[in-house]
Design a protein around this motif. Structure first.
Motif, short mmCIF file in Angstrom:
data_model
loop_
_atom_site.label_atom_id
_atom_site.label_comp_id
_atom_site.label_asym_id
_atom_site.label_seq_id
_atom_site.Cartn_x
_atom_site.Cartn_y
_atom_site.Cartn_z
N LEU A 477 0.81 -1.34 0.08
CA LEU A 477 -0.14 -0.01 0.03
C LEU A 477 0.92 1.47 -0.02
O LEU A 477 0.64 2.41 -0.87
N LEU A 481 0.35 4.05 -3.26
CA LEU A 481 -0.06 5.39 -3.17
C LEU A 481 1.20 6.21 -3.52
O LEU A 481 0.75 7.19 -4.23
N ARG A 484 0.83 5.99 -7.32
CA ARG A 484 -0.31 6.75 -7.53
C ARG A 484 0.00 8.36 -7.98
O ARG A 484 -0.30 8.95 -8.90
N THR A 496 -7.08 3.67 -8.15
CA THR A 496 -6.27 2.57 -7.08
C THR A 496 -7.52 1.68 -6.63
O THR A 496 -8.75 1.99 -6.59
N SER A 499 -7.11 2.16 -1.16
CA SER A 499 -6.14 3.15 -0.69
C SER A 499 -6.20 3.14 0.82
O SER A 499 -5.52 3.92 1.59
N THR A 500 -6.93 2.15 1.53
CA THR A 500 -6.69 1.86 2.75
C THR A 500 -6.53 0.51 3.22
O THR A 500 -6.35 -0.45 2.39
#
Length: 625
Positions: A477, A481, A484, A496, A499-500
């Motif tokens: 992750l 990110l 991105r 995405t 995103s968590t």
């Protein structure tokens, strides 16, 4: 002590100025040559505990690696080992490198001893005695039973990726697809190859399941000879095809590895008319490629017999390009439709020598050693409306050869590829509609021209690979990110999958991606292994349309990261298999390797990895303009 307790203790010691150690480490005090020509490593305490697992023999370049985990160099370091010409000759090495790695909770020392060739490597042994380890060169008979093996992975022989450079490296145009394979010409009797290395070398190499280790390469008597080591698998011809501008024959053996970098290179040829040079190189981690620059690639025969392969031209009539060996005939011609792909299957009685060209809307297959009656070939026009006609015609009047002409309604609407099967007796020509193999770039979306889907592998209840409290899902992750943001800053629209820290099924991931009709799909992952010594970068693809994206991203990552290149590989991972768009899976590093795991958790390295992936994606997208 718990992980967080160790962290707290480490921080306390760090703030107090006390050196931090994972445990009481071994101090390497000196590395130097002795009067007997051995390399002596001296430490402040016993080194014997390292003996079972601390030595590796690696290829290309040939080297012996001695790893001392939980060890460090004495304060101020130790001088590098400078070898005299006599010492290099006696030990059979080119150079010796000493490297120390440090982290908050680890220390390690690595000695890399680069051997002159595989014979010299097979002679090197490490003897542990108390606080001293000694590297010596012994006779093959003494080391054959005790030398550390050159490890073979499940995917092929090399333990680390092998790359070549310079003139011996096949050019990128050698990777083109859709050009006709050249089936094997009936062989002539094999002759023994002139040894390049002594027999003792190959005897010292252990058996490798599924691997072919090539130890001899040489050109003589107008032929290129290759031979694999006894104990390894026989040579396997994986593919052969012809390329143009300049005209050349490409022959791949896989899985196979050159035992030593000295075996790769370019040979100028003057005794074969129309042939200028032969190049031998390690094309991929498990593929040895031979490229022959010749005006008459169709005349070359590839003969295999156990551990040997011989590549030579049929010179019985050097002035005729149609001299292709024994004449054969056509058994059957048929069309089939497999998952939207039109397949033409042409069966012959004997090995077929052919090449094909596209002429307007016609695909012309030159059957260089096929004598056949000319005429139209019937097919189901309702089932194949894009095919207008099929016919067999003479190629050269009065010669035992033919051509098959497949006339299409629009040849540009297809990606065309040919493959030889059944020992060269079957030609399979595949016509894949362009819309299935390469989607056109979508229209401008917002401020960006392209759209990319970025997937952070695992998540939620699925932590992925985990070592010492470091979870793969968190690393994935963090990089996803940053990837991105890096792509958005370059004007790319990015979606995405998460995103968590949430869990998504593989099916849901592909649903999210496919709904976006992206120009590229990139899934970020980290690897793990039961062997803690393995580390490095791997990039995976499954469909051929994804290979250019994989190549671009992998090259960018390897060129910017100080980690081993473990190559681009094909694998049937769900998220890159179940998408009709270019899709890859990046394995940024191994969390199971302590040193690499410590690097992967650093924000600076995560940003560097994200930037490298982004640069590769941008390079790929720009290549599609």
């Amino acid at each position: 002590m718990s992980f967080w307790g160790a962290v707290a203790l480490g921080l306390l010691l760090l703030l107090s100025g006390v050196p931090v150690h994972a445990a009481i480490s071994t101090m390497v005090e000196s590395v130097q040559m002795d009067a007997q020509g051995g390399l002596v490593i001296r430490a402040n305490q016993s080194l014997e505990a390292y003996a079972p697992f601390a030595t590796l023999r690696l290829l290309n370049p040939t080297r012996l690696v001695v790893d001392l985990p939980n060890a460090e160099l004495k304060a101020g370091g130790i001088p590098g080992v400078v070898l005299s010409a006599e010492q290099r000759k006696k030990l059979g090495v080119e150079k010796i490198e000493i490297k120390e790695s440090k982290g908050l909770f680890y220390r390690s020392v690595r000695l890399t001893i680069v051997a002159a060739n595989i014979e010299a490597l097979s002679r090197l042994t490490v003897q542990f005695a108390g606080a001293t380890a000694r590297v010596v060169s012994e006779e093959p008979s003494a080391v054959a039973s005790q030398s550390s093996p050159v490890k073979a992975s499940k995917r092929g022989p090399p333990q680390v990726p092998v790359k070549i450079s310079g003139k011996a490296s096949p050019s990128t145009k050698d990777k083109k697809e859709g050009l006709s394979p050249v089936p094997t010409i009936p062989p002539t009797p094999m002759e023994p190859a002139k040894p390049v290395l002594s027999n003792s070398v190959s005897q010292a190499i252990p058996q490798q399941v599924g691997a072919t280790l090539i130890t001899k390469v040489g050109y003589r008597q107008q032929a290129l000879w290759l031979e694999s080591a006894p104990g390894s698998q026989p040579l396997r011809l994986s593919q052969r095809f012809v390329l143009k501008s300049p005209s050349r024959l490409v022959v791949d053996f896989s899985p196979a590895t050159l035992a030593d970098k000295s075996l790769q290179g370019t040979t100028s040829v003057s005794d074969e008319p129309g042939t200028s040079q032969i190049r031998v190189g390690q094309f991929e981690d498990a593929t040895v490629r031979v490229v022959i620059e010749t005006e008459h690639p169709e005349r070359f025969a590839i003969e295999q017999k156990g551990q040997q392969a011989r590549i030579s031209a049929d010179t019985t009539n050097p002035n005729s390009q149609n001299n292709t060996g024994n004449t054969t005939g056509i058994q059957s011609i048929g069309l089939d439709l497999v998952q939207g792909v039109t397949q033409l299957r042409l069966n012959t009685q004997g090995p077929l020598v052919h090449r094909w060209v596209k002429d307007g809307n016609a695909v012309v297959i030159q059957l260089l050693n096929v004598a056949a009656e000319p005429g139209q070939v019937s097919f189901d026009a309702k089932r194949f409306p894009h095919v207008q006609s099929m016919a067999v015609r003479p190629l050269v009047a009065g010669q035992p050869n033919s051509q098959f002409v497949l006339l299409l309604e629009n040849a540009d609407a297809f990606q065309i590829r040919s493959d030889s099967q059944n020992g060269g007796k079957t030609l399979l020509l595949s016509l894949t509609p362009n819309e299935l193999t390469q989607k056109a770039s979508p229209p401008v979306r917002g401020s960006g021209k392209y759209r990319v889907v970025v997937d952070a592998g695992h998540g939620g209840k699925d932590g992925g690979a985990t070592r010492d409290g470091v979870q793969e899902k968190d690393l994935n992750l963090a990089i996803a990110l940053r990837l991105r943001d890096a792509l958005v800053s370059r004007g790319v629209d990015v979606v995405t999958t998460r995103s968590t820290d949430e869990f998504l099924t593989l099916q849901r991931i592909t649903e999210i991606s496919n709904a976006q009709a992206p120009d590229a799909f990139v899934s970020v992952h980290h690897n793990s292994s039961t062997n803690p010594a393995i580390n490095g970068i791997e990039t995976y693809f499954y469909h051929d349309r994804s290979r250019p994206l994989a190549d671009a991203v992998h090259a960018s990552m390897v060129n910017s990261q100080e980690r081993p290149d473990r190559s681009v590989r094909r694998a049937r991972f769900y998220v890159i298999n179940h998408t009709p768009y270019p899709a890859i899976l990046c394995e940024v590093g191994y969390v199971s390797n302590t040193a690499e795991r410590n690097q992967l958790t650093k924000t600076s390295n995560q940003q560097a990895a994200a930037n490298a992936i982004a640069e590769g994606v941008i390079k790929y997208l720009n290549s599609r303009k």
